[in-house]
Design a protein around this motif. Structure first.
Motif, mmCIF file in Angstrom:
data_model
loop_
_atom_site.group_PDB
_atom_site.id
_atom_site.type_symbol
_atom_site.label_atom_id
_atom_site.label_comp_id
_atom_site.label_asym_id
_atom_site.label_seq_id
_atom_site.Cartn_x
_atom_site.Cartn_y
_atom_site.Cartn_z
ATOM 1 N N VAL A 95 36.268 -14.156 51.682
ATOM 2 C CA VAL A 95 36.977 -14.434 50.530
ATOM 3 C C VAL A 95 35.646 -15.208 49.530
ATOM 4 N N SER A 96 35.468 -13.703 48.819
ATOM 5 C CA SER A 96 33.975 -14.292 47.657
ATOM 6 C C SER A 96 34.133 -14.605 46.693
ATOM 7 N N ALA A 97 33.582 -15.289 45.867
ATOM 8 C CA ALA A 97 33.846 -15.611 44.836
ATOM 9 C C ALA A 97 33.274 -14.291 43.532
ATOM 10 N N HIS A 98 32.692 -13.709 43.831
ATOM 11 C CA HIS A 98 32.604 -12.508 43.150
ATOM 12 C C HIS A 98 33.313 -11.530 43.422
ATOM 13 N N TRP A 99 34.754 -12.001 43.524
ATOM 14 C CA TRP A 99 36.501 -10.880 43.517
ATOM 15 C C TRP A 99 37.624 -11.587 43.498
ATOM 16 N N GLU A 100 37.620 -11.909 41.619
ATOM 17 C CA GLU A 100 39.170 -12.265 41.259
ATOM 18 C C GLU A 100 39.953 -11.183 40.990
ATOM 19 N N GLU A 101 41.351 -10.797 41.606
ATOM 20 C CA GLU A 101 42.298 -10.536 41.583
ATOM 21 C C GLU A 101 43.462 -10.782 42.207
ATOM 22 N N ALA A 102 44.587 -10.541 40.878
ATOM 23 C CA ALA A 102 45.738 -11.316 41.601
ATOM 24 C C ALA A 102 46.895 -10.276 41.406
ATOM 25 N N PRO A 103 47.751 -10.235 42.009
ATOM 26 C CA PRO A 103 47.902 -10.976 43.510
ATOM 27 C C PRO A 103 46.907 -10.906 44.269
ATOM 28 N N LEU A 104 46.946 -11.362 45.310
ATOM 29 C CA LEU A 104 45.603 -11.372 46.706
ATOM 30 C C LEU A 104 45.699 -10.346 46.519
ATOM 31 N N ALA A 105 44.683 -9.278 46.387
ATOM 32 C CA ALA A 105 44.461 -7.860 47.269
ATOM 33 C C ALA A 105 43.753 -8.198 48.724
ATOM 34 N N ILE A 106 43.890 -6.690 49.148
ATOM 35 C CA ILE A 106 43.093 -6.505 50.393
ATOM 36 C C ILE A 106 41.802 -5.901 49.634
ATOM 37 N N GLY A 107 40.335 -6.106 50.317
ATOM 38 C CA GLY A 107 39.388 -4.738 50.437
ATOM 39 C C GLY A 107 39.801 -3.965 50.906
ATOM 40 N N ALA A 108 38.645 -2.986 51.072
ATOM 41 C CA ALA A 108 38.620 -1.345 52.060
ATOM 42 C C ALA A 108 39.145 -1.531 53.540
ATOM 43 N N VAL A 109 38.987 -0.852 53.832
ATOM 44 C CA VAL A 109 39.223 -1.228 55.278
ATOM 45 C C VAL A 109 38.238 0.155 56.594
ATOM 46 N N ARG A 110 37.631 0.503 55.905
ATOM 47 C CA ARG A 110 37.194 1.822 55.776
ATOM 48 C C ARG A 110 35.432 1.471 55.076
ATOM 49 N N THR A 111 34.528 1.843 56.043
ATOM 50 C CA THR A 111 33.399 1.655 55.381
ATOM 51 C C THR A 111 32.536 2.641 54.205
ATOM 52 N N LEU A 112 32.912 1.761 53.291
ATOM 53 C CA LEU A 112 32.277 2.122 52.392
ATOM 54 C C LEU A 112 31.586 1.712 51.582
ATOM 55 N N PRO A 113 30.765 2.152 50.681
ATOM 56 C CA PRO A 113 29.449 2.100 49.929
ATOM 57 C C PRO A 113 29.649 0.232 49.368
ATOM 58 N N LEU A 114 28.830 -0.376 49.170
ATOM 59 C CA LEU A 114 28.502 -1.725 48.898
ATOM 60 C C LEU A 114 28.393 -1.943 47.150
ATOM 61 N N VAL A 115 29.203 -3.281 46.854
ATOM 62 C CA VAL A 115 29.014 -3.358 45.249
ATOM 63 C C VAL A 115 28.175 -3.831 44.952
ATOM 64 N N TYR A 116 27.306 -3.168 44.573
ATOM 65 C CA TYR A 116 26.175 -3.750 43.623
ATOM 66 C C TYR A 116 26.409 -4.898 42.425
ATOM 67 N N ASP A 117 27.230 -5.880 42.406
ATOM 68 C CA ASP A 117 27.260 -6.346 41.230
ATOM 69 C C ASP A 117 26.522 -7.651 40.927
ATOM 70 N N PHE A 118 25.758 -7.097 40.271
ATOM 71 C CA PHE A 118 24.493 -8.298 40.290
ATOM 72 C C PHE A 118 23.633 -6.902 38.716
ATOM 73 N N TRP A 119 22.887 -7.657 37.855
ATOM 74 C CA TRP A 119 21.936 -6.536 37.177
ATOM 75 C C TRP A 119 20.489 -7.089 37.154
ATOM 76 N N GLY A 120 19.472 -6.212 36.442
ATOM 77 C CA GLY A 120 18.576 -6.318 36.526
ATOM 78 C C GLY A 120 17.530 -7.512 37.272
ATOM 79 N N PHE A 121 17.531 -6.536 38.602
ATOM 80 C CA PHE A 121 17.274 -7.374 40.074
ATOM 81 C C PHE A 121 16.333 -5.935 40.625
ATOM 82 N N PRO A 122 15.689 -5.855 41.078
ATOM 83 C CA PRO A 122 14.404 -4.743 41.346
ATOM 84 C C PRO A 122 15.068 -3.651 42.236
ATOM 85 N N GLU A 123 14.717 -2.646 42.338
ATOM 86 C CA GLU A 123 15.135 -1.345 43.106
ATOM 87 C C GLU A 123 15.454 -1.892 43.941
#
Length: 244
Positions: free
Chosen positions: A47-75
């Protein structure tokens, strides 16, 4: 590879840091040592601080690309991979792990060979999150490691590349430590009013909120609560706890 446990798993709240955590000289080793001291989980529920969604949601159940939910960092921070296997559930959205999930897991379980399921924060209300944690608690007896991932203090205006710690961050961390050691759930649930400068330590409370999922999931072991990691990173308290 060790065999997944058949014993009850603990419940964790960890301060997950940002992608540069990987370059810190101390923190990755602390996380790696922590996971090495735990029984090997059959799966991880995050349970991460970076995913707020109601009602409670379940994430991917197969391998998917990561969510790079940040900006301005080195490549190179956008090149991190963590191809954890999915889990056998149905009818879920296609959402990969965000950095609140994968940044600590890369250090704790670098082989990415344990199934990880991320669920959303459906609310920021501490009491409701405590109840959600209580409902998740039986999963611990099935070898599931329940992890609330946030940051014990989180005010980006207090970020300090030179490590300077403001009195607000230090006082809130000390108050939180004492409240946890006293098993004072009532004070923690009302942290915005009971803690010193609570709204300055957490101008928005999403990074403290996962703690209450952990406290609910680990409530039976509240007497065995302990801080595994403490101290500060770039001025923010990285206190991380284990129940059970």
């Amino acid at each position: 590879m060790s065999t997944p446990t058949t014993e009850r798993m603990p419940a964790l709240y960890l301060s997950h840091g940002a992608p540069p955590l990987a370059d810190d000289p101390v923190w990755p080793g602390e996380l790696a040592a922590w996971s090495a001291d735990l029984p090997r989980p059959k799966a991880i529920l995050m349970v991460s601080a970076h995913w707020e969604e109601a009602p409670l949601a379940i994430g991917a159940v197969r391998t998917l690309p990561l969510v790079y939910d940040f900006w301005g960092f080195p490549e190179h921070y956008y090149q991190v991979r963590y191809a954890a296997p999915g889990t056998p559930v149905q009818d879920v959205p296609d959402r990969g792990l965000d950095h609140g999930a994968y940044v600590p897991l890369v250090e704790m379980y670098p082989d990415a060979d344990i199934p990880v399921l991320q669920v959303s924060l459906p609310t920021l209300d501490p009491q409701q999150l405590l109840e959600i944690g209580r409902k998740l608690a039986p999963l611990r007896d099935e070898g599931v490691l329940i992890v609330g991932s946030g940051f014990f203090t989180h005010n980006l205006r207090a970020l300090s590349p030179d490590g300077r710690i403001t009195s607000v961050m230090a006082e809130f961390d000390d108050w939180g430590r004492r409240a946890l050691d006293a098993r004072d759930l009532d004070a923690l649930l009302d942290f915005e009013h009971k803690a010193p400068a609570g709204r300055l330590a957490h101008p928005r409370t999403e990074h403290f909120a996962p703690l209450f999922v952990t406290l609910g999931a680990g409530e039976a072991d509240l007497g065995a609560q302990r801080s595994v990691i403490d101290g500060f990173w770039m001025g923010l308290a990285k206190r991380s706890i284990q129940l059970g």
